[in-house]
Design a protein around this motif. Sequence first.
Motif, short mmCIF file in Angstrom:
data_model
loop_
_atom_site.label_atom_id
_atom_site.label_comp_id
_atom_site.label_asym_id
_atom_site.label_seq_id
_atom_site.Cartn_x
_atom_site.Cartn_y
_atom_site.Cartn_z
N GLU A 78 -40.53 20.40 46.35
CA GLU A 78 -40.86 21.75 45.91
C GLU A 78 -39.63 22.64 46.03
O GLU A 78 -38.63 22.27 46.64
CB GLU A 78 -42.03 22.32 46.72
CG GLU A 78 -43.34 21.58 46.49
CD GLU A 78 -44.52 22.33 47.06
OE1 GLU A 78 -44.85 23.41 46.54
OE2 GLU A 78 -45.11 21.84 48.04
N THR A 80 -38.10 27.01 45.99
CA THR A 80 -38.35 28.44 46.05
C THR A 80 -37.06 29.17 45.70
O THR A 80 -35.97 28.59 45.73
CB THR A 80 -38.83 28.86 47.46
OG1 THR A 80 -39.27 30.23 47.42
CG2 THR A 80 -37.72 28.73 48.49
N ASN A 100 -45.30 27.51 49.43
CA ASN A 100 -45.12 28.92 49.05
C ASN A 100 -45.84 29.88 49.99
O ASN A 100 -45.35 30.98 50.27
CB ASN A 100 -45.60 29.14 47.61
CG ASN A 100 -44.69 28.48 46.60
OD1 ASN A 100 -43.48 28.53 46.72
ND2 ASN A 100 -45.28 27.84 45.60
N ALA A 117 -40.60 35.48 47.58
CA ALA A 117 -41.60 34.55 48.09
C ALA A 117 -43.00 35.11 47.90
O ALA A 117 -43.92 34.40 47.47
CB ALA A 117 -41.35 34.27 49.57
N ALA A 120 -43.95 35.00 44.22
CA ALA A 120 -44.28 33.65 43.77
C ALA A 120 -45.74 33.32 44.09
O ALA A 120 -46.45 32.72 43.28
CB ALA A 120 -43.36 32.63 44.43
N VAL A 121 -46.19 33.72 45.27
CA VAL A 121 -47.58 33.47 45.68
C VAL A 121 -48.55 34.25 44.79
O VAL A 121 -49.57 33.71 44.33
CB VAL A 121 -47.78 33.86 47.16
CG1 VAL A 121 -49.27 33.81 47.52
CG2 VAL A 121 -46.98 32.94 48.07
N LYS A 124 -48.61 32.80 41.23
CA LYS A 124 -49.31 31.52 41.24
C LYS A 124 -50.82 31.75 41.25
O LYS A 124 -51.57 31.08 40.53
CB LYS A 124 -48.88 30.71 42.46
CG LYS A 124 -49.55 29.34 42.54
CD LYS A 124 -49.08 28.58 43.77
CE LYS A 124 -49.76 27.22 43.90
NZ LYS A 124 -49.32 26.49 45.13
#
Length: 335
Positions: A78, A80, A100, A117, A120-121, A124
């Motif tokens: 993965e 980030t 994440n 970060a 991204a969460v 998603k």
Amino acid sequence: MKKIIYLMAIAITMISCKKQQNDFVTFSGKITNKNSKSITLSNPQLNFNRVIEVDENGAFNDTINLKDGFYRLSDGKEATALYLKNGATITMTLDTKEFNESITFTGEGSNESTFLAKNAVLQKAMFKDKNLFNLPKDKFDAKVKKFITDFNNRINENKLDSTFVAFQKQNITSLENYLNKTHTDKLYANTVLAKGAVSPKFINYENHKKGNTSLDDFKGKYVYIDLWATWCNPCKQEIPSLEKVEKQYHGKNIAFVSISVDNPKDYEKWKKMVTDKNLSGIQLYAKNDKTFSKAYKVNSIPRFILIDPNGNIVDSNAPRPSNPKLITLLESLNI
């Protein structure tokens, strides 16, 4: 004179006490449930790639001189995004089982990476909603508006690098445009191009054999349309399969229509290819008329469309000839 000397002394003291910015980033941390013995920090645009060893306990520590900007951190499975500037001292922790969701950044210069970060969460979670682009417009608009508002609030609430902020504002504008366009296209596909809807028409496209041909000329028959071009290799790769399907359904109540969307400069190339390859089916040339393809929201080819004998849509994005699902679909219609 004493006053001047006194002021100079204060200035010297302030300069000597002012923290000097390092020309490197100190990057350390701890990875729980590590996937590999190293992590990789990279930026292809800067031709930057650095492998950082991770010990048996998941700990790592490195000092890196780099150009300020965005970097990708990967553990092999993965990844980030980070934003790094020389002078930063950043500590990262994460659990690979919740990559994440668990990642944290602390230390000087970590605010930007923390922002990425979190973003991204949230993104998603938004895209995880499989019904997102099927929502009614008012509910979709409200959801996007909330996402954008929350994003802007986080931008304003955090002390972030000005270059980073400018880039993020461009990104959120691009994302908003993408979301709105995708929803509009999906809504269009679910209504205007829905199964049973009256098909958009093409009119007086040049027939390779002779004269002009329109969609209405096929009333009473199913019509399987192939939108293609001589420069399109995936299109040409479908031709053998298309001819095989045509042969299988020869004499049935279905017309196989190939429409070239070649530019005028390739008109002669189209004519020659149809002749030289002895292409079967009904070969038409769109004459640079994009009305039909635009109505079907065609943004890539080959594109296949199936229309029923009444001129209504069976499938606005039908299976390719090489896909066994096409035969399954045609058999279900008892053609």
